[in-house]
Design a protein around this motif. Structure first.
Motif, PDB file in Angstrom:
ATOM      1  N   LEU A 188       0.833  -1.206   0.000  1.00 31.25           N
ATOM      2  CA  LEU A 188       0.000   0.000   0.000  1.00 31.25           C
ATOM      3  C   LEU A 188       0.870   1.260   0.000  1.00 31.25           C
ATOM      4  N   ALA A 189       1.986   1.208   0.715  1.00 29.70           N
ATOM      5  CA  ALA A 189       2.904   2.352   0.737  1.00 29.70           C
ATOM      6  C   ALA A 189       3.475   2.604  -0.646  1.00 29.70           C
ATOM      7  N   LYS A 190       3.874   1.548  -1.331  1.00 33.74           N
ATOM      8  CA  LYS A 190       4.398   1.700  -2.694  1.00 33.74           C
ATOM      9  C   LYS A 190       3.326   2.267  -3.630  1.00 33.74           C
ATOM     10  N   LYS A 191       2.097   1.815  -3.454  1.00 31.52           N
ATOM     11  CA  LYS A 191       0.984   2.328  -4.265  1.00 31.52           C
ATOM     12  C   LYS A 191       0.765   3.819  -3.995  1.00 31.52           C
ATOM     13  N   GLU A 192       0.839   4.226  -2.738  1.00 29.44           N
ATOM     14  CA  GLU A 192       0.678   5.646  -2.398  1.00 29.44           C
ATOM     15  C   GLU A 192       1.811   6.482  -2.994  1.00 29.44           C
ATOM     16  N   ILE A 193       3.020   5.959  -2.979  1.00 35.09           N
ATOM     17  CA  ILE A 193       4.164   6.675  -3.559  1.00 35.09           C
ATOM     18  C   ILE A 193       3.989   6.824  -5.064  1.00 35.09           C
ATOM     19  N   GLU A 194       3.534   5.750  -5.727  1.00 30.01           N
ATOM     20  CA  GLU A 194       3.288   5.824  -7.174  1.00 30.01           C
ATOM     21  C   GLU A 194       2.230   6.884  -7.488  1.00 30.01           C
TER      22      GLU A 194
END
Length: 187
Positions: free
Chosen positions: A161-167
């Motif tokens: 989810l963190a990677k998705k938010e960064i993207e």
């Protein structure tokens, strides 16, 4: 030395998780996270039953199991999961905030456990004649055990989810840069 993560520090990341949960209410992810948490609670309760029946065991493991059981009884599991996953988003957005993985595990446990009223007490502030809430942290070995447990339960979902938010943040930033470039090119 590790600087503690406060509730205020975690608030914007918690908001990201809650907004994503609202946008994806029927996602199977939430059920999977719930079942993983309930499995941990069941294991903790079984461990405590064995300890109460006289079976020898690790003191810190027993204290961690007691904290898990108390947390499950006093707090909403959605709030527990959201808090833990928000910690992973915080770690991705502010990687230098944590001096080591152990420091992150301790802060993850501290912040997640404080969702409930575990290890909390009160005192009277005589200068203002008000009751103040205070927290007593569990021993370091217990918070370390809890942190590792929370990493196992919420780590993969939280990190993804963190990677998705960064993207998404990068995509929004690129969109703003494209608009700014288009404005600069106007005659």
């Amino acid at each position: 030395m590790q600087i503690p993560v406060t509730k205020q520090d975690l608030k914007p990341y918690l908001r990201l998780i809650q907004e994503r949960r609202k946008r994806n209410t029927d996602s199977p992810l939430w059920g999977m996270i719930d079942s993983r948490w309930l499995s941990v609670v069941d294991n903790a309760q079984q461990s405590l039953r064995l300890a109460r029946s006289g079976k020898a065991g690790n003191r810190h493991g027993r204290l961690a199991a007691a904290a898990i059981e108390q947390l499950s009884q006093t707090s909403d599991r959605t709030e527990i999961a959201d808090t833990a996953m928000a910690m992973f988003i915080l770690q991705e957005f502010e990687p230098r905030r944590f001096v080591s993985d152990r420091a992150f595990w301790h802060q993850l446990a501290r912040r997640t456990i404080r969702v409930g009223d575990i290890h909390s007490g009160s005192r009277i502030d005589h200068s203002s004649n008000r009751m103040r809430l205070i927290y007593r942290d569990a021993p370091a070995e217990v918070t370390l055990a809890l942190g590792k447990l929370f990493v196992d339960v919420f780590g993969m979902a939280g990190s993804l989810l963190a990677k998705k938010e960064i993207e998404e943040a990068k995509r929004r930033r690129n969109e703003i840069e494209d608009i700014a470039q288009a404005v600069r090119e106007l005659k």
